[in-house]
Design a protein around this motif. Structure first.
Motif, PDB file in Angstrom:
ATOM      1  N   GLY A   1      48.002  13.234  25.561  1.00 22.30           N
ATOM      2  CA  GLY A   1      46.993  12.463  24.860  1.00 22.30           C
ATOM      3  C   GLY A   1      45.718  13.212  24.549  1.00 22.30           C
ATOM      4  N   VAL A   2      45.716  14.543  24.725  1.00 23.99           N
ATOM      5  CA  VAL A   2      44.521  15.346  24.433  1.00 23.99           C
ATOM      6  C   VAL A   2      44.714  16.002  23.068  1.00 23.99           C
ATOM      7  CG1 VAL A   2      43.089  17.287  25.158  1.00 23.99           C
ATOM      8  CG2 VAL A   2      44.133  15.792  26.876  1.00 23.99           C
ATOM      9  N   LYS A   3      43.871  15.650  22.122  1.00 22.96           N
ATOM     10  CA  LYS A   3      44.020  16.190  20.779  1.00 22.96           C
ATOM     11  C   LYS A   3      43.299  17.530  20.675  1.00 22.96           C
ATOM     12  CE  LYS A   3      43.596  15.030  15.886  1.00 22.96           C
ATOM     13  NZ  LYS A   3      43.179  14.027  14.892  1.00 22.96           N
ATOM     14  N   GLY A   4      44.035  18.507  20.151  1.00 20.96           N
ATOM     15  CA  GLY A   4      43.450  19.819  19.927  1.00 20.96           C
ATOM     16  C   GLY A   4      43.876  20.343  18.569  1.00 20.96           C
ATOM     17  N   PHE A   5      43.200  21.390  18.095  1.00 21.81           N
ATOM     18  CA  PHE A   5      43.490  21.938  16.775  1.00 21.81           C
ATOM     19  C   PHE A   5      43.908  23.398  16.910  1.00 21.81           C
ATOM     20  CE2 PHE A   5      40.513  18.477  16.184  1.00 21.81           C
ATOM     21  CZ  PHE A   5      41.133  17.743  15.170  1.00 21.81           C
ATOM     22  N   LEU A   6      44.970  23.756  16.187  1.00 22.10           N
ATOM     23  CA  LEU A   6      45.523  25.100  16.248  1.00 22.10           C
ATOM     24  C   LEU A   6      44.723  26.061  15.375  1.00 22.10           C
ATOM     25  CD1 LEU A   6      47.835  27.004  17.146  1.00 22.10           C
ATOM     26  CD2 LEU A   6      49.069  26.299  15.087  1.00 22.10           C
ATOM     27  N   GLY A   7      44.402  27.206  15.928  1.00 22.39           N
ATOM     28  CA  GLY A   7      43.694  28.228  15.159  1.00 22.39           C
ATOM     29  C   GLY A   7      42.998  29.214  16.084  1.00 22.39           C
ATOM     30  N   ASP A   8      42.617  30.342  15.530  1.00 20.88           N
ATOM     31  CA  ASP A   8      41.917  31.371  16.295  1.00 20.88           C
ATOM     32  C   ASP A   8      40.447  30.981  16.410  1.00 20.88           C
ATOM     33  OD1 ASP A   8      40.762  33.588  17.375  1.00 20.88           O
ATOM     34  OD2 ASP A   8      41.467  35.004  15.863  1.00 20.88           O
ATOM     35  N   PRO A   9      39.970  30.686  17.645  1.00 13.33           N
ATOM     36  CA  PRO A   9      38.579  30.210  17.792  1.00 13.33           C
ATOM     37  C   PRO A   9      37.516  31.224  17.381  1.00 13.33           C
ATOM     38  CG  PRO A   9      39.880  29.779  19.780  1.00 13.33           C
ATOM     39  CD  PRO A   9      40.695  30.691  18.926  1.00 13.33           C
TER      40      PRO A   9
END
Length: 627
Positions: free
Chosen positions: A468-476
């Motif tokens: 249930g933890v929403k995260g976004f894919l990508g190089d920070p």
């Protein structure tokens, strides 16, 4: 006795001088041992023909090394490696054999000789590669595991190769001895061997050889499961430390002897025994007992390789021999690169696999001696191949130096997936949702604040979404991703990635873009703290500091201090360390080893004395209150 002590002094002195020098120069211990052998053998002539006999003894270091590696691998782990053993290792041996044999055939050697040369040079150096991987801590990386899988496959392949080589034998040549008698092939100049090796399979039909071999393997497995525990318990009752060492040596030596009796590789038998004993409660005892013997014997093996190089033969045509050695490394390197690519090795792992296995190996010496005896490879060609194998082994440490250089300049690839569109913004951006970032995110969200989570690992993002933890894919570290996440309006940025260089890069960029942004950064160690301090981080958290401090408080509570006194000491240490870290950060010089920074060392010593004084004063005050 005097001769033995003289030779022992020479070998030990050479190792003690050359290896530390090599290690300090960053060349590794293997090159130091090889250089020591070259110095005392071909260059100074302090040792001679005895190196051949010593090498047979020293090869036992390879056997011990594989036994110890086997102790680290439980049978389930070995089963999980089956695809790499059969696919990766098998493909490397087959392709290397085929290509090298084709090159040898093109050089006008008969097809049988060319095939024997290909089989011999397809193998790599188990001793040098595994020793170097262990030194550099690379054995548990993906590239290290792939390299180990190929080496293990090659060790197993030695057995069928030895069985196959006699089928390639040429008609024996005729030689006239000094007494006028006529002999053929490898028998020339040699009488019957008075010390014929013991064997349980000589003269047996094929089916019987198979049964005896399988029986020996079964005995090793069953003995490892059912006999070692009673033996170790029996030894334990003696309360004699040296008996543990004697038993560990007996296990390895006995298994090696049994394997030679049935025509198998001692190294393979020792590895099998190690795997069987990997789940034993006595595993660590055996490791600690055998580790010194393994190191010394491996070192002696490398010295004998260096001492056994025929410098005179080399200088007869050095450019030809060096060219051929480099050609072997180039051909094998290209094949390894292709095979590694086929099995999806990337970045540092791919180059480790390619460069680490590009040499020929010590089993090549065994196969060449056997091939010459069986009249498969002519003696003149055999001598040339021996020199080529030795040269490739000498070059191997340089290949690892090239790997180290490439490794420092390779940025590990981010998964080839397009970054997701970020449709949310919040006051807190958390870059990296690993074991560190997860705790930060849970605490902030549970306190009612919104976060934007970024991570370059798609598996981690998918796992977090299951909870249930929403995260976004990508190089920070990518500017456009940070802008999309709301860097221009965020109140706090948490740099929590695993890669310390990425953390520093992110902090530096974010500080340039937002001088008013509050940045919390994860530090790997104290030097990384100083880097982040200079990069502009506001709060720097060493990932092991707080947990270590809490563990120290538990120690104090259990050696006489009350909970209050231990907590007070913990708090005093915490604030003192924060203050001293800020002071030392001003004295820290990027690129300069801490041990060479005199001002830093002097101030660190003074701060440590201040801490001791503060804690003693606090203890005295507590004693007065309790009195």
């Amino acid at each position: 006795m005097n001769e033995f002590l003289y030779q022992a002094s020479i070998y030990l002195a050479a190792a003690v001088i050359a290896v530390p020098l090599s290690a300090r120069l960053g060349l590794g211990s293997v090159l130091g041992y090889l250089a020591a052998g070259l110095a005392i053998g071909p260059i100074l002539g302090l040792v001679g023909a005895e190196t051949q006999n010593l090498q047979h003894v020293a090869e036992f270091g390879v056997v011990m090394m594989l036994f110890l590696i086997g102790l680290e691998l439980e049978p389930r782990a070995l089963w999980d490696m089956r695809d790499k053993l059969l696919g990766l290792g098998g493909l490397q041996v087959a392709l290397s054999t085929a290509v090298i044999a084709a090159v040898a055939f093109y050089a006008n050697h008969p097809w049988s000789v060319a095939l024997a040369v290909g089989l011999t040079l397809s193998l790599s150096s188990t001793a040098i590669v595994l020793q170097t991987l262990s030194e550099k801590g690379l054995i548990r990386t993906n590239g290290g595991r792939a390299t180990f899988s190929v080496l293990l496959t090659q060790d197993i392949a030695v057995i069928p190769i030895l069985a196959f080589l006699p089928l390639l034998a040429m008609p024996p040549s005729i030689f006239i001895e000094d007494d006028g008698s006529i002999t053929r092939g490898a028998e020339a100049g040699h009488g019957a061997d008075p010390h014929q090796a013991l064997s349980l399979v000589d003269g047996l039909p094929g089916w019987a050889v198979t049964l005896v071999t399988l029986g020996a393997i079964a005995f090793v497995v069953l003995a490892g499961v059912y006999l070692t525990r009673p033996l170790f318990r029996f030894i334990h009752t003696t309360r004699l430390r040296e008996m543990y060492t004697a038993l560990a040596l007996m296990i390895v030596v006995g298994i090696s002897f049994l394997m030679t009796l049935v025509g198998l590789s001692p190294a393979l038998g020792a590895f099998l025994a190690g795997v069987v004993l990997a789940s034993s409660e006595f595993r660590h005892e055996m490791e600690s007992d055998l580790e010194p013997f393994k190191g010394l014997l491996l070192g002696l093996f490398f010295i004998t390789v260096g001492a056994g190089i025929d410098v005179g033969y080399f200088f007869n045509d050095p450019f030809d021999l060096i060219g051929l050695a480099l050609l072997v490394i180039l051909v094998k390197g290209i094949i390894l690169y292709v095979v590694g690519r086929a099995f999806r090795l990337k970045g540092r792992d791919h180059w480790l696999f390619t460069l680490g296995l590009a040499q020929a190996g010590e089993f090549g010496f065994v196969l060449l001696a056997f091939s010459t005896k069986q009249n498969v490879i002519p003696p003149a060609l055999s001598q040339k191949l021996l020199m080529i194998i030795a040269l490739t082994m000498l070059i191997t440490p340089l290949l690892f130096i090239i790997y180290d250089f490439l490794s420092r300049h390779i940025r590990e690839g981010v998964p080839q997936v397009e970054a997701e569109a970020i449709d949310e913004k919040g006051p807190v951006i958390i870059a990296g949702i690993g074991r560190f970032g997860q705790i930060v995110n849970r605490l902030v969200q549970a306190s009612g604040f919104k976060t934007v989570v970024l991570d370059h690992n798609i598996e981690t993002i998918q796992l977090m979404r299951r909870f249930g933890v929403k995260g976004f894919l990508g190089d920070p570290t990518r500017p456009e991703l940070l802008r999309a996440a709301g860097l221009d309006k965020a109140a706090v940025l948490v740099a929590a990635m695993d890669d310390s260089k990425q953390v520093t890069r992110l902090v530096s960029y974010a500080r340039r873009q937002r001088p008013d942004l509050h940045i919390v950064a994860r530090a790997h160690d104290r030097n990384h703290v100083y880097e982040l301090y200079q990069a502009g981080a506001d709060d720097i958290v060493r990932e092991m500091f707080d947990s270590s401090l809490r563990a120290g408080r538990y120690v104090l509570e259990n050696i006489g201090l009350s909970e209050y006194e231990a907590a007070q000491a913990e708090q005093t240490f915490y604030f003192h360390d924060r203050q001293s870290t800020r002071e030392l950060a001003e004295l820290w010089v990027p690129g300069m080893p801490t041990a060479e920074n005199k001002k830093y060392i002097e101030r660190a010593k003074q701060l440590e004395k201040d801490l001791e004084t503060e804690l003693l004063e606090m203890a005295e005050e507590n004693n007065k209150k309790s009195a």
